[in-house]
Each structure stands twice: as structure tokens, then as C-alpha cells.
Write an enzyme that holds these catalytic residues in place. Structure first.
Site, PDB file in Angstrom:
ATOM      1  CE  LYS A   1      -1.845   3.258   1.795  1.00 10.61           C
ATOM      2  NZ  LYS A   1      -2.075   4.570   1.227  1.00 10.61           N
TER       3      LYS A   1
ATOM      4  N   GLY B   1       6.542   4.780   7.845  1.00  9.71           N
ATOM      5  CA  GLY B   1       5.910   5.930   8.152  1.00  9.71           C
ATOM      6  C   GLY B   1       5.463   6.949   9.252  1.00  9.71           C
ATOM      7  CB  SER B   2       3.956   9.852  10.636  1.00 12.35           C
ATOM      8  OG  SER B   2       2.966   9.165  11.085  1.00 12.35           O
ATOM      9  CB  THR B   3       5.761   8.077  15.623  1.00 14.10           C
ATOM     10  OG1 THR B   3       7.357   8.631  15.473  1.00 14.10           O
ATOM     11  CG2 THR B   3       5.466   7.850  16.973  1.00 14.10           C
ATOM     12  CD  GLU B   4      -0.828  11.482  13.922  1.00  8.06           C
ATOM     13  OE1 GLU B   4      -0.234  12.718  13.763  1.00  8.06           O
ATOM     14  OE2 GLU B   4      -2.573  11.399  13.348  1.00  8.06           O
TER      15      GLU B   4
ATOM     16  N   GLY C   1       2.234   5.283  12.878  1.00  8.21           N
ATOM     17  CA  GLY C   1       2.883   3.747  13.836  1.00  8.21           C
ATOM     18  C   GLY C   1       1.906   2.722  14.884  1.00  8.21           C
TER      19      GLY C   1
ATOM     20  CD  GLU D   1      13.313   1.006   9.996  1.00 13.31           C
ATOM     21  OE1 GLU D   1      13.357  -0.828  10.112  1.00 13.31           O
ATOM     22  OE2 GLU D   1      13.535   1.644  10.426  1.00 13.31           O
TER      23      GLU D   1
ATOM     24  CB  CYS E   1      13.051   8.539   8.652  1.00 15.99           C
ATOM     25  SG  CYS E   1      14.141   7.182   7.078  1.00 15.99           S
TER      26      CYS E   1
ATOM     27  CD  GLU F   1       9.748  13.004  10.597  1.00 17.29           C
ATOM     28  OE1 GLU F   1       8.942  12.680  11.751  1.00 17.29           O
ATOM     29  OE2 GLU F   1      10.789  11.971  10.569  1.00 17.29           O
TER      30      GLU F   1
HETATM   31  P1  NAP Z   1       2.693   8.643   7.130  1.00 12.39           P
HETATM   32  O1  NAP Z   1       1.319   9.949   7.172  1.00 12.39           O
HETATM   33  O2  NAP Z   1       2.653   8.137   8.103  1.00 12.39           O
HETATM   34  O3  NAP Z   1       1.736   7.322   5.869  1.00 12.39           O
HETATM   35  C1  NAP Z   1       3.234   6.670   5.704  1.00 12.39           C
HETATM   36  C2  NAP Z   1       1.840   5.287   5.269  1.00 12.39           C
HETATM   37  O4  NAP Z   1       1.151   4.754   5.724  1.00 12.39           O
HETATM   38  C3  NAP Z   1       0.909   5.773   3.733  1.00 12.39           C
HETATM   39  O5  NAP Z   1       1.341   4.820   2.741  1.00 12.39           O
HETATM   40  C4  NAP Z   1       0.247   6.439   4.013  1.00 12.39           C
HETATM   41  O6  NAP Z   1      -1.164   6.454   3.015  1.00 12.39           O
HETATM   42  C5  NAP Z   1      -0.480   5.290   5.455  1.00 12.39           C
HETATM   43  N1  NAP Z   1      -1.600   5.421   6.606  1.00 12.39           N
HETATM   44  C6  NAP Z   1      -1.365   6.578   6.399  1.00 12.39           C
HETATM   45  N2  NAP Z   1      -2.777   5.990   7.635  1.00 12.39           N
HETATM   46  C7  NAP Z   1      -2.555   4.876   8.048  1.00 12.39           C
HETATM   47  C8  NAP Z   1      -3.563   3.708   8.870  1.00 12.39           C
HETATM   48  N3  NAP Z   1      -4.376   4.530   9.590  1.00 12.39           N
HETATM   49  N4  NAP Z   1      -3.518   2.644   8.776  1.00 12.39           N
HETATM   50  C9  NAP Z   1      -2.420   3.086   7.762  1.00 12.39           C
HETATM   51  N5  NAP Z   1      -2.145   3.148   6.990  1.00 12.39           N
HETATM   52  C10 NAP Z   1      -1.780   4.678   7.089  1.00 12.39           C
HETATM   53  O7  NAP Z   1       3.752   8.714   6.582  1.00 12.39           O
HETATM   54  P2  NAP Z   1       4.400   9.854   5.572  1.00 12.39           P
HETATM   55  O8  NAP Z   1       3.680  11.320   5.990  1.00 12.39           O
HETATM   56  O9  NAP Z   1       4.091   9.420   4.376  1.00 12.39           O
HETATM   57  O10 NAP Z   1       5.952   9.712   5.615  1.00 12.39           O
HETATM   58  C11 NAP Z   1       6.673  10.569   6.657  1.00 12.39           C
HETATM   59  C12 NAP Z   1       7.255  10.088   8.121  1.00 12.39           C
HETATM   60  O11 NAP Z   1       7.467   8.688   7.792  1.00 12.39           O
HETATM   61  C13 NAP Z   1       8.028  10.709   8.690  1.00 12.39           C
HETATM   62  O12 NAP Z   1       7.221  11.003  10.268  1.00 12.39           O
HETATM   63  C14 NAP Z   1       9.125  10.387   8.480  1.00 12.39           C
HETATM   64  O13 NAP Z   1      10.312  10.726   9.759  1.00 12.39           O
HETATM   65  C15 NAP Z   1       8.546   8.937   8.395  1.00 12.39           C
HETATM   66  N6  NAP Z   1       9.647   8.105   7.716  1.00 12.39           N
HETATM   67  C16 NAP Z   1      10.483   7.245   8.385  1.00 12.39           C
HETATM   68  C17 NAP Z   1      11.138   6.288   7.898  1.00 12.39           C
HETATM   69  C18 NAP Z   1      12.015   5.360   8.497  1.00 12.39           C
HETATM   70  O14 NAP Z   1      12.831   4.737   7.481  1.00 12.39           O
HETATM   71  N7  NAP Z   1      12.269   5.539   9.422  1.00 12.39           N
HETATM   72  C19 NAP Z   1      11.894   6.809   6.304  1.00 12.39           C
HETATM   73  C20 NAP Z   1      11.119   7.382   5.395  1.00 12.39           C
HETATM   74  C21 NAP Z   1       9.791   8.041   6.081  1.00 12.39           C
HETATM   75  P3  NAP Z   1      -1.927   7.388   2.959  1.00 12.39           P
HETATM   76  O15 NAP Z   1      -0.378   8.186   2.253  1.00 12.39           O
HETATM   77  O16 NAP Z   1      -2.696   7.342   1.657  1.00 12.39           O
HETATM   78  O17 NAP Z   1      -2.282   8.496   4.092  1.00 12.39           O
END
Ligand code: NAP
Ligand code: MG
Length: 499
Positions: free
Chosen positions: A194, A247-250, A252, A269, A303, A403
Site C-alpha cells: 500500500k 512512516g510517521s510515529t502517529e 505507527g 520504521e 526520516c 519532526e
Molecule cells: P504517514 O502519514 O504515516 O504515511 C505512511 C503510510 O501509511 C502511507 O502509505 C499512508 O497512506 C499510510 N497510512 C496513513 N494512515 C494509515 C492508517 N491509519 N493505517 C494504515 N496505513 C496508513 O507518513 P508520511 O507522511 O507518508 O511519511 C513521513 C513520515 O514517515 C515521517 O514521520 C518520517 O520520519 C517517516 N519515515 C520514516 C522512515 C524510516 O525509515 N524510519 C523513512 C521514511 C519516512 P496515505 O498516504 O494514503 O495517507
């Protein structure tokens, strides 16, 4: 719905891709529309214009994809031997090597990273595929001694867990999807991916290319759609065995909650607020560009970006002067402009968020030393922001704690190394971090003292799958790279064999 006429450099393959009416889901080796018929639109962040429509998958589509993945897991794919899976990964590396220019053009237009940056990621993608190819033939259990009376032989076997749900962020899907795909193919699992709504296109294109390269139908499926619907349906699915999430901690947290339905094991992650520590004896000719690109690479959307730059007090002025001089060399531009080092941020909401932190930082008393504004002129319609530096930041300020995920660097002065370690550790995150010093003892003290998953010394941001990287605290758990990564995709069976 495309802007391809404005981009004469676009390859014929990328043009063909963008000329599709709607980008469908990829399930069981085929492109299929979402069952609801609904679509979403992805935008080109360099122009602010709509780029393409794609399927908005929901529960029914996730059910369909998981069923296809389960069928494939139980089908002929389960009898592929390790050498065959290894050969498949090597073939994929070869195919991607030849198709890379098409893929980076798709990625650049969809998520805004400049082609110059994306071209440089090819080597790391090739390394990742070589790593996972090697893992395919390295899966092993153990023969164990035991104290059982009689002639009982004991051992452990490793087996693929089954269907993996892979939830991918938007900040670099072309490469980051391979942390999942590589491990799935090496282990013999299958997957439903996804991707993020804001950058799904390279994941869809890769799935098609993998199928052409010989990945059997149903082994890698892609369901695009919103996180709330498609993402949640995957995380909560009873027939998905593991979730790999970046993705984001929230989000997660939501995935952990959803995963309780069938006690899925998770690889998470999450976010970061990494500290990059510049000691007074650092070689500033290297530390200045190193620390700057540790933040500004990918417009700050990484990240492990080292956004808190801790500088030892005697060199704060010199470091700052040199940093501001370096900033003038950073060219921001359209993602298809080969001369651009930095592109836009991903979306208008993300730009608004990042700009709001400029106000937050000023109101908290930090000094904006450069940048801070949306860019104008020919970049005015895209989501471009001037790379920005704050001086005089303290670790209590929100810009040092939260962040930002944009091109904003904060300079925090410190007196001695113990104070630097304490500041670095005063964060709820623990993903990356670095120290710059010509004294190895100082560097090692910092490495040992900072509570984080990855530390770099006199460099920033290298990732090698043989070495791996991972997080601690709110940055998540589960390794990327090393044999520990493969363990997320395998389970261990203890065997007692009475002869
Ligand atoms: P995000 O909002 O958490 O989204 C990540 C993924 O999760 C997207 O595919 C999103 O879909 C999906 N998602 C959103 N809500 C969900 C739910 N309730 N259930 C299941 N999946 C859901 O993060 P982002 O804004 O795309 O990315 C930025 C964040 O990712 C930052 O906090 C960054 O630090 C972190 N990140 C971490 C790493 C690492 O390796 N540690 C690498 C890259 C990024 P939609 O796009 O459709 O909302
Ligand atoms: Mg887009």
C-alpha cells in the site's frame, strides 16, 4: 491529465506511462480497477498540477489482493528453491538497471525528488538487490543439543511467514519499496503493498516490471488508496501475517492497534529528530557540507535527517558563516531539471506545515539566518521552499523537538561533549545521529553515549544493507538490512525428531 509536453526530456516509456487514463491496482499479475470505481489524483509537486488519476482501493480490494497473495504463497511459488529465488532477484536487478531512467522520471514527477538525486540512488538499489539475492541462499536453522533421554535429534527450521502487508511512505518509494520486495522474494513470502497516496506511481510501475521479469502472479500485489481505508484494511486484515511499515510515529501507533486482531508481528520504521554533533576539532571543510546535506537532502524529507545540528560553542560563528556560504550553492529547481540539487516538498499541506514551523521558531526566539519563505518566480506554482537555517536554538523549542520533515536546520550551541550527549538524548526519537571530530576517543564517547539506532562518524546518511539500520524509542523497531531484517519475514520452528 499530464504535463508531459512541458518536459521534453521525458523518455518515451515515461510518457506512455503518464498517458494512461487511470492507473489501476495491480492484483494477481493484472491491472484491475478499484471495485468501488473511485479514483484519487496525484499531483506534480514541481508544478502543483494534477498528474494522474489512480484507483482508490478499499476493503474489498484489499481482500482481493490478500486472497491472491495467499493463493500465490500456497501455489508453485512455495516450491521455488533458494537458487531460483536468488536468480529471480539478480534478474530483477538487471532489468531495473536498464529501466532505471524511466523509473526515476516517474518518481521525480510524482514525488518531486530531482533526477540528479534519484540517479545517485541507483547504486544503493543495486546493492540492496544483491544483498537480498545473497539472503535467499543464506536462510538457515540450527542443529541443537538437548537433554532428552533416548535418541532425539533437535533442530530449528526457518520458514516464510506468509503474506506481508507493506505500507510505504511518499518520501522515496522507488527505493524504499525494495526493503520489502527484496525480503519477500528472498524469503518466499508474498506481499500486498500500500504505497502513499501522494507517491504511488513508482510502486505500481515496479510491480508491472517485476511481473514481466518473472515474478509470478500474486506474489507482489499493489493496492493504492488512502491510508485510512486501504492502509487500515491491510493492517487489520486477519489473513495478513506481518506488517512492514515506514512512516510517521502517529500512523505507527494506529497500525499497532489494528494489528492486534491477529497478533501480527511488525517491522516499524518511524519518525526522527536526529542530532548531528559538530565538535570544535571537526574538519569543517567536510563537516559543513556533510551536516547541511544531512538535513537538506530530499528537501529534508528523510526520516534520519540530522535536523538538530549541535555545534561546540568556540566554533559556532565559523560553522555558521561557512554553512550560510554553502547554502548559496544549493540550487533548488524543478525535479526534471538536471541541475537542481533540491526539489519541492511533497504537497501544499506539507509546505504549509513546514512554513508554520518557521513562524513557530521565530516566536520561540530562534533567529532565522536564511530562507524561511515559499519560492516565487518560475517556481511559484510548485511547493518550493527556501532551504532554511535557524540559529540560537535551544532543545526546549518545538523546532528542536518535533519532526518538521522539510528543509529546516537548527543550530544548537553546546559547551562540552557530555552536554552534547545529554541534548542529543533529550528527544523522544532515536533514529539517526552523527559526530564530527578528529579525535577518535571523543567520537567514540559520543557514539556510545547517544541513545539512537544508527550513528555516523565524520559522515552522514550512509546505509548499507550488510550493516543495516534501525530505530529505538519512538523511532520504532525492527532492522532494515542484515539477517535480522530477514527474520521479520521468517518464523522459526523447533523440531524434535525421535529416531
Ligand atoms: P504517514 O502519514 O504515516 O504515511 C505512511 C503510510 O501509511 C502511507 O502509505 C499512508 O497512506 C499510510 N497510512 C496513513 N494512515 C494509515 C492508517 N491509519 N493505517 C494504515 N496505513 C496508513 O507518513 P508520511 O507522511 O507518508 O511519511 C513521513 C513520515 O514517515 C515521517 O514521520 C518520517 O520520519 C517517516 N519515515 C520514516 C522512515 C524510516 O525509515 N524510519 C523513512 C521514511 C519516512 P496515505 O498516504 O494514503 O495517507
Ligand atoms: Mg504526486
Amino acid at each position: 491529465m499530464t504535463t508531459i509536453q512541458q518536459s521534453p526530456a521525458l523518455s518515451e516509456q515515461a510518457q506512455n506511462f503518464w498517458s494512461r487514463e487511470v492507473h489501476h491496482l495491480f492484483i494477481d499479475g493484472q491491472m484491475v480497477p478499484a471495485q468501488s470505481g473511485k479514483t484519487l489524483t496525484t499531483t506534480n509537486p514541481s508544478t502543483g498540477e494534477p498528474l494522474a488519476r489512480f484507483a482508490s482501493g478499499g476493503q474489498a480490494d484489499v481482500d482481493h489482493a490478500v486472497l491472491a497473495a495467499r493463493k500465490a504463497f500456497n501455489g508453485p511459488w512455495s516450491s521455488w528453491n533458494p537458487y531460483e529465488r536468488q536468480a529471480l532477484l539478480m534478474r530483477i536487478a538487471d532489468v531495473l538497471d536498464h529501466r532505471f531512467e524511466e523509473l526515476i522520471q516517474i518518481e521525480a514527477m510524482d514525488m518531486g525528488a530531482p533526477v540528479s538525486r534519484l540517479r545517485n540512488t541507483k547504486a544503493s538499489l543495486m546493492k540492496m538487490l544483491a544483498f537480498f539475492a545473497s539472503q535467499a541462499t543464506s536462510i538457515s536453522g540450527e542443529t541443537l543439543m538437548n537433554g532428552i533421554p533416548g535418541n532425539v535429534t533437535t533442530m530449528t527450521l526457518k520458514a516464510p511467514v506468509g503474506v506481508i502487508g507493506g505500507i510505504i511512505p511518499w518520501n522515496g518509494p522507488l527505493n524504499s519499496q525494495f526493503w520489502i520486495i527484496g525480503a519477500v522474494l528472498a524469503s518466499g513470502c508474498t506481499a500486498v503493498l500500500k504505497p502513499a497516496s501522494e507517491a504511488s506511481m513508482s510502486v505500481l510501475r515496479v510491480a508491472e516490471i517485476l511481473h514481466e521479469a518473472g515474478v509470478p502472479a500474486g506474489v507482489i500485489n499493489v493496492v493504492t488508496g488512502s491510508g485510512r481505508e486501504a492502509g487500515n484494511a491491510l493492517a487489520a486484515h486477519h489473513d495478513v501475517d506481518r506488517i512492514a511499515f515506514t512512516g510517521s510515529t502517529e500512523t505507527g501507533r494506529r497500525i499497532i492497534e489494528a494489528s492486534t486482531v491477529n497478533i501480527k508481528k511488525l517491522q516499524l520504521e518511524l519518525g526522527g529528530k536526529s542530532a548531528d554533533i559538530i565538535c570544535a576539532d571537526a574538519d569543517l571543510a567536510k563537516a559543513v557540507p556533510g551536516a547541511a546535506m544531512g538535513v537538506f537532502a530530499n528537501s529534508g524529507q528523510i526520516c534520519f535527517a540530522g535536523t538538530r545540528v549541535l555545534v561546540q560553542r568556540p566554533i559556532v560563528e565559523e560553522f555558521t558563516d561557512r554553512l550560510l556560504a554553502f547554502m548559496k550553492t544549493l540550487r533548488v529547481g524543478h525535479s526534471l531539471d538536471s541541475a537542481a540539487a533540491l526539489g519541492p516538498v511533497i504537497s501544499q499541506p506539507q509546505l504549509d506545515t513546514v512554513l508554520s514551523y518557521i513562524d513557530i521558531g521565530r516566536n520561540e526566539g530562534a533567529e532565522l539566518l536564511c530562507g524561511g519563505k515559499r519560492m516565487g518566480n518560475e517556481l511559484r506554482n510548485g511547493y518550493f521552499m527556501e532551504p532554511s537555517v535557524f540559529g540560537g536554538v535551544t532543545n526546549e523549542m518545538r523546532i528542536a523537538r518535533e519532526e518538521i520533515f522539510g528543509p529546516v536546520l537548527s543550530i544548537l550551541p553546546f559547551d562540552d561533549v557530555d552536554e552534547a550527549i545529554a541534548i542529543a538524548n533529550d528527544s523522544e526519537y532515536g533514529l539517526g545521529g552523527a559526530v564530527w571530530s578528529q579525535n577518535l576517543s571523543t567520537a567514540l564517547r559520543v557514539v556510545q553515549g547517544v541513545h539512537t539506532g544508527t550513528m555516523w562518524v565524520n559522515c552522514y546518511g550512509y546505509i548499507d544493507p550488510l550493516v543495516g539500520f534501525s530505530g529505538t524509542k519512538l523511532s520504532g523497531y525492527g532492522s532494515k538490512g542484515t539477517a535480522a531484517h530477514m527474520d521479520t519475514y521468517l518464523y522459526t520452528k523447533s523440531v524434535y525428531l525421535q529416531l
